[in-house]
Design a protein around this motif. Structure first.
Motif, PDB file in Angstrom:
ATOM      1  N   THR A 153      30.994  45.833  33.990  1.00  0.00           N
ATOM      2  CA  THR A 153      31.147  47.161  34.573  1.00  0.00           C
ATOM      3  C   THR A 153      30.961  48.243  33.521  1.00  0.00           C
ATOM      4  OG1 THR A 153      32.613  46.451  36.365  1.00  0.00           O
ATOM      5  CG2 THR A 153      32.814  48.733  35.634  1.00  0.00           C
ATOM      6  N   VAL A 154      31.653  48.100  32.394  1.00  0.00           N
ATOM      7  CA  VAL A 154      31.524  49.081  31.317  1.00  0.00           C
ATOM      8  C   VAL A 154      30.087  49.144  30.819  1.00  0.00           C
ATOM      9  CG1 VAL A 154      32.268  49.697  28.987  1.00  0.00           C
ATOM     10  CG2 VAL A 154      33.927  48.771  30.628  1.00  0.00           C
ATOM     11  N   PHE A 155      29.524  47.977  30.561  1.00  0.00           N
ATOM     12  CA  PHE A 155      28.182  47.886  29.989  1.00  0.00           C
ATOM     13  C   PHE A 155      27.132  48.477  30.926  1.00  0.00           C
ATOM     14  CE2 PHE A 155      24.336  45.240  29.117  1.00  0.00           C
ATOM     15  CZ  PHE A 155      24.112  45.641  27.809  1.00  0.00           C
ATOM     16  N   MET A 156      27.097  48.001  32.164  1.00  0.00           N
ATOM     17  CA  MET A 156      26.032  48.401  33.072  1.00  0.00           C
ATOM     18  C   MET A 156      26.225  49.818  33.610  1.00  0.00           C
ATOM     19  SD  MET A 156      23.948  45.924  32.931  1.00  0.00           S
ATOM     20  CE  MET A 156      22.817  46.643  34.117  1.00  0.00           C
ATOM     21  N   THR A 157      27.468  50.252  33.800  1.00  0.00           N
ATOM     22  CA  THR A 157      27.673  51.637  34.243  1.00  0.00           C
ATOM     23  C   THR A 157      27.158  52.613  33.201  1.00  0.00           C
ATOM     24  OG1 THR A 157      29.630  51.000  35.533  1.00  0.00           O
ATOM     25  CG2 THR A 157      29.370  53.333  35.001  1.00  0.00           C
ATOM     26  N   THR A 158      27.468  52.333  31.942  1.00  0.00           N
ATOM     27  CA  THR A 158      26.964  53.186  30.864  1.00  0.00           C
ATOM     28  C   THR A 158      25.447  53.213  30.865  1.00  0.00           C
ATOM     29  OG1 THR A 158      28.900  52.610  29.532  1.00  0.00           O
ATOM     30  CG2 THR A 158      27.034  53.608  28.376  1.00  0.00           C
ATOM     31  N   ILE A 159      24.836  52.055  31.039  1.00  0.00           N
ATOM     32  CA  ILE A 159      23.377  51.955  31.023  1.00  0.00           C
ATOM     33  C   ILE A 159      22.757  52.788  32.144  1.00  0.00           C
ATOM     34  CG2 ILE A 159      21.451  50.376  31.476  1.00  0.00           C
ATOM     35  CD1 ILE A 159      23.053  48.225  30.014  1.00  0.00           C
ATOM     36  N   PHE A 160      23.280  52.652  33.357  1.00  0.00           N
ATOM     37  CA  PHE A 160      22.622  53.312  34.484  1.00  0.00           C
ATOM     38  C   PHE A 160      22.955  54.796  34.573  1.00  0.00           C
ATOM     39  CE2 PHE A 160      21.223  49.205  35.656  1.00  0.00           C
ATOM     40  CZ  PHE A 160      20.087  49.434  36.423  1.00  0.00           C
ATOM     41  N   PRO A 194      35.228  47.627  20.370  1.00  0.00           N
ATOM     42  CA  PRO A 194      34.182  48.487  19.784  1.00  0.00           C
ATOM     43  C   PRO A 194      32.778  47.917  19.956  1.00  0.00           C
ATOM     44  CG  PRO A 194      36.026  48.213  18.263  1.00  0.00           C
ATOM     45  CD  PRO A 194      36.243  47.235  19.372  1.00  0.00           C
ATOM     46  N   ALA A 195      32.640  46.589  19.899  1.00  0.00           N
ATOM     47  CA  ALA A 195      31.313  45.987  20.075  1.00  0.00           C
ATOM     48  C   ALA A 195      30.756  46.288  21.459  1.00  0.00           C
ATOM     49  CB  ALA A 195      31.385  44.482  19.837  1.00  0.00           C
ATOM     50  N   LEU A 196      31.631  46.315  22.457  1.00  0.00           N
ATOM     51  CA  LEU A 196      31.201  46.647  23.814  1.00  0.00           C
ATOM     52  C   LEU A 196      30.727  48.090  23.887  1.00  0.00           C
ATOM     53  CD1 LEU A 196      30.933  46.058  26.831  1.00  0.00           C
ATOM     54  CD2 LEU A 196      33.386  46.534  27.073  1.00  0.00           C
ATOM     55  N   ARG A 197      31.463  49.000  23.248  1.00  0.00           N
ATOM     56  CA  ARG A 197      31.037  50.404  23.250  1.00  0.00           C
ATOM     57  C   ARG A 197      29.676  50.561  22.588  1.00  0.00           C
ATOM     58  NH1 ARG A 197      36.399  51.221  21.311  1.00  0.00           N
ATOM     59  NH2 ARG A 197      35.609  51.881  19.277  1.00  0.00           N
ATOM     60  N   ARG A 198      29.485  49.903  21.461  1.00  0.00           N
ATOM     61  CA  ARG A 198      28.227  50.034  20.725  1.00  0.00           C
ATOM     62  C   ARG A 198      27.053  49.446  21.516  1.00  0.00           C
ATOM     63  NH1 ARG A 198      29.966  48.157  16.516  1.00  0.00           N
ATOM     64  NH2 ARG A 198      30.400  50.136  15.494  1.00  0.00           N
ATOM     65  N   GLY A 222      28.349  51.913  42.095  1.00  0.00           N
ATOM     66  CA  GLY A 222      28.648  50.545  42.502  1.00  0.00           C
ATOM     67  C   GLY A 222      29.150  49.700  41.343  1.00  0.00           C
ATOM     68  N   LEU A 223      28.538  49.889  40.179  1.00  0.00           N
ATOM     69  CA  LEU A 223      28.976  49.153  38.995  1.00  0.00           C
ATOM     70  C   LEU A 223      30.418  49.498  38.637  1.00  0.00           C
ATOM     71  CD1 LEU A 223      25.755  49.555  36.851  1.00  0.00           C
ATOM     72  CD2 LEU A 223      26.640  47.403  37.725  1.00  0.00           C
ATOM     73  N   LEU A 224      30.758  50.775  38.777  1.00  0.00           N
ATOM     74  CA  LEU A 224      32.092  51.217  38.378  1.00  0.00           C
ATOM     75  C   LEU A 224      33.165  50.785  39.364  1.00  0.00           C
ATOM     76  CD1 LEU A 224      33.818  52.809  36.393  1.00  0.00           C
ATOM     77  CD2 LEU A 224      33.268  54.892  37.676  1.00  0.00           C
ATOM     78  N   PHE A 225      32.860  50.852  40.669  1.00  0.00           N
ATOM     79  CA  PHE A 225      33.905  50.622  41.661  1.00  0.00           C
ATOM     80  C   PHE A 225      33.798  49.285  42.408  1.00  0.00           C
ATOM     81  CE2 PHE A 225      33.732  55.289  41.284  1.00  0.00           C
ATOM     82  CZ  PHE A 225      35.067  55.528  40.950  1.00  0.00           C
ATOM     83  N   LEU A 226      32.599  48.706  42.509  1.00  0.00           N
ATOM     84  CA  LEU A 226      32.452  47.430  43.213  1.00  0.00           C
ATOM     85  C   LEU A 226      32.420  46.233  42.271  1.00  0.00           C
ATOM     86  CD1 LEU A 226      29.838  48.164  46.049  1.00  0.00           C
ATOM     87  CD2 LEU A 226      32.333  48.116  46.183  1.00  0.00           C
ATOM     88  N   LEU A 227      31.742  46.373  41.141  1.00  0.00           N
ATOM     89  CA  LEU A 227      31.582  45.230  40.246  1.00  0.00           C
ATOM     90  C   LEU A 227      32.907  44.649  39.763  1.00  0.00           C
ATOM     91  CD1 LEU A 227      29.767  43.310  38.740  1.00  0.00           C
ATOM     92  CD2 LEU A 227      29.432  45.049  36.976  1.00  0.00           C
ATOM     93  N   PRO A 228      33.949  45.455  39.469  1.00  0.00           N
ATOM     94  CA  PRO A 228      35.214  44.852  39.039  1.00  0.00           C
ATOM     95  C   PRO A 228      35.802  43.878  40.058  1.00  0.00           C
ATOM     96  CG  PRO A 228      35.212  47.194  38.534  1.00  0.00           C
ATOM     97  CD  PRO A 228      33.999  46.926  39.383  1.00  0.00           C
ATOM     98  N   LEU A 229      35.404  43.996  41.327  1.00  0.00           N
ATOM     99  CA  LEU A 229      35.901  43.067  42.341  1.00  0.00           C
ATOM    100  C   LEU A 229      35.480  41.633  42.050  1.00  0.00           C
ATOM    101  CD1 LEU A 229      35.293  45.168  45.567  1.00  0.00           C
ATOM    102  CD2 LEU A 229      37.486  44.671  44.487  1.00  0.00           C
TER     103      LEU A 229
END
Length: 427
Positions: free
Chosen positions: A363-370, A236-240, A87-94
């Motif tokens: 999306t990037v942040f929370m998808t990675t987390i979950f 890069p800060a987002l990736r870290r 959902g984070l990857l495909f719905l959150l960007p909406l």
């Protein structure tokens, strides 16, 4: 107040051909109205995200009801979190494309339907499928957190995010207690039915209270998704931040996925005892507003390092103190404080990276987390069956330790004055 450009970015721009700004709400919110909206957002985030955690303390009765092993029952947690990642990857960007209030309220209708179906599921396969759908649609919580950042003045963004995250974290931490109490009184299925009703009521409340926010992106959904890859590459800060919080959430998932088995096995607790134990972790939610204020003062780097170190110490305490319920409870409180503080520090920073792309940043942040949390939950079930609580707690401790290594490397290079991505906003 103009935010300075951090060292990891020479230009703060929207990836892609356009750089539109979100259309504001009907008018500026008065302080009183803003406080009401933030309260509603906090409650909405808490109730929505709680759906991801109701099953954690119920794995033993779920396994018994469907005739599956405890290891198989942990799939409930794993698949719910994987659904959330989807959902984070495909719905959150909406959230950067569609009107936010309508998107959130309509998604909650699907969440309610999935919860009702889970509560009435005749078999384990159906229940797992509905758990995935519950996870996918509970992404509403992460649609609303960036909305808080949009509505608040920039100089109060950390406080606003901290307030809303406080509600979200209370939902996470109280979900286990509430589901255990409800299961003890009326059976484990009841919590899913009750939550379905709450999602319907919550959707109506959001329509009534929240202001409209319609982004003005001219791009299509497909183009919007492509820009997510640009964000990963260019920030890069987002990736870290995403990696380190994934390690923290993985530790959190390991602890709370396996702890109910340990409390039943080692300390002979029932659902009521597990409910009381889970309640002590709710103190971790108090860290969110404090972390938000510290982030506003530019203390995100130091606070992040302390939070990572505290998580490692908490899990080592859980390992050596497993024979004591009190020490396990203290470890749970310290772990929750560390995880929630680090997340607020992280979100305080990342929401300032690309103001017109906050939903995609999230999306990037929370998808990675979950994804990290789902993998950790699955690993916790396997490790618990083979090595017991000792193995789970050591696995969990290794995760924030990896994050601490990344933080130390970044901080040392920063102090040496090299031009590398900063770890905390404004530094």
């Amino acid at each position: 107040m103009q935010r300075p450009i951090s060292e990891d970015r020479t230009v703060a721009r929207e990836p892609g051909p356009e750089a539109p700004q979100a259309r504001p709400a009907a008018g500026p919110l008065t302080p009183e109205r803003l406080r009401l909206v933030m309260l509603v957002l906090a409650v909405a985030c808490g109730l929505t995200v709680a759906n991801l955690y109701y099953g954690q303390p119920l794995l033993a009765p779920i396994a018994h009801a469907f005739g599956v092993s405890q290891g198989s029952a942990t799939l409930v947690v794993t698949l719910t979190q994987l659904g959330y990642a989807i959902g984070l990857l495909f719905l959150l960007p909406l959230g950067d494309l569609l009107e936010n209030r309508a998107l959130a309220s309509r998604t909650l209708l699907v969440t309610a339907a999935a919860l009702f179906a889970a509560g009435l599921a005749p078999g384990f396969g159906v229940f797992l499928a509905m758990s995935v759908l519950v996870g996918v649609t509970s992404v509403v919580a992460q649609i609303l957190v960036p909305l808080a950042a949009h509505l608040a003045p920039e100089e109060e963004r950390g406080r606003a995010v901290g307030t809303v995250m406080g509600g979200l974290l209370l939902g996470i931490l109280l979900a286990r207690t509430v589901s255990s109490l409800v299961a003890a009184a009326w059976g484990w299925r009841t919590i899913y039915l009750v939550s379905g009703v709450l999602m319907l009521a919550l959707g109506a409340l959001l329509v009534r209270v929240l202001p409209r926010r319609k982004p003005e992106h001219r791009s299509s959904y497909a183009q919007l998704m492509v820009t997510i890859g640009h964000l990963v590459r260019e920030e890069p800060a987002l990736r870290r931040r995403a990696f380190c919080q994934a390690m923290m959430f993985g530790a959190f998932s390991c602890f709370w996925t396996a702890i109910s088995f340990e409390l039943i096995r080692q300390h002979h607790m029932g659902q009521l005892g597990i409910a009381v134990f889970a309640l002590v972790g709710a103190g971790g939610a108090a860290a969110a507003p404090v972390a938000g204020r510290l982030g506003d003062r530019g203390l995100g780097r130091a606070g992040s390092g302390i939070a990572l170190a505290l998580a490692v110490l908490a899990l080592l305490l859980a390992r050596v103190g497993s024979g004591s319920v009190v020490l396990l409870a203290v470890a749970g409180v310290l772990l929750d404080l560390a995880v929630q503080s680090h997340q607020v520090f992280s979100q305080r920073e990342i929401y300032g990276l690309r103001p017109d792309a906050r939903a995609r940043v999230n999306t990037v942040f929370m998808t990675t987390i979950f994804v990290g949390g789902a993998i950790a939950s699955a690993a916790a079930g396997a490790v618990d069956e083979s090595y017991g609580w000792g193995g789970v707690s050591l696995l969990a401790a290794a995760l924030p330790l990896a994050g601490l290594v990344v933080w130390t490397y970044s901080t040392v290079r920063h102090l040496r004055g090299r031009r590398i991505p900063s770890y905390a906003e404004g530094e």
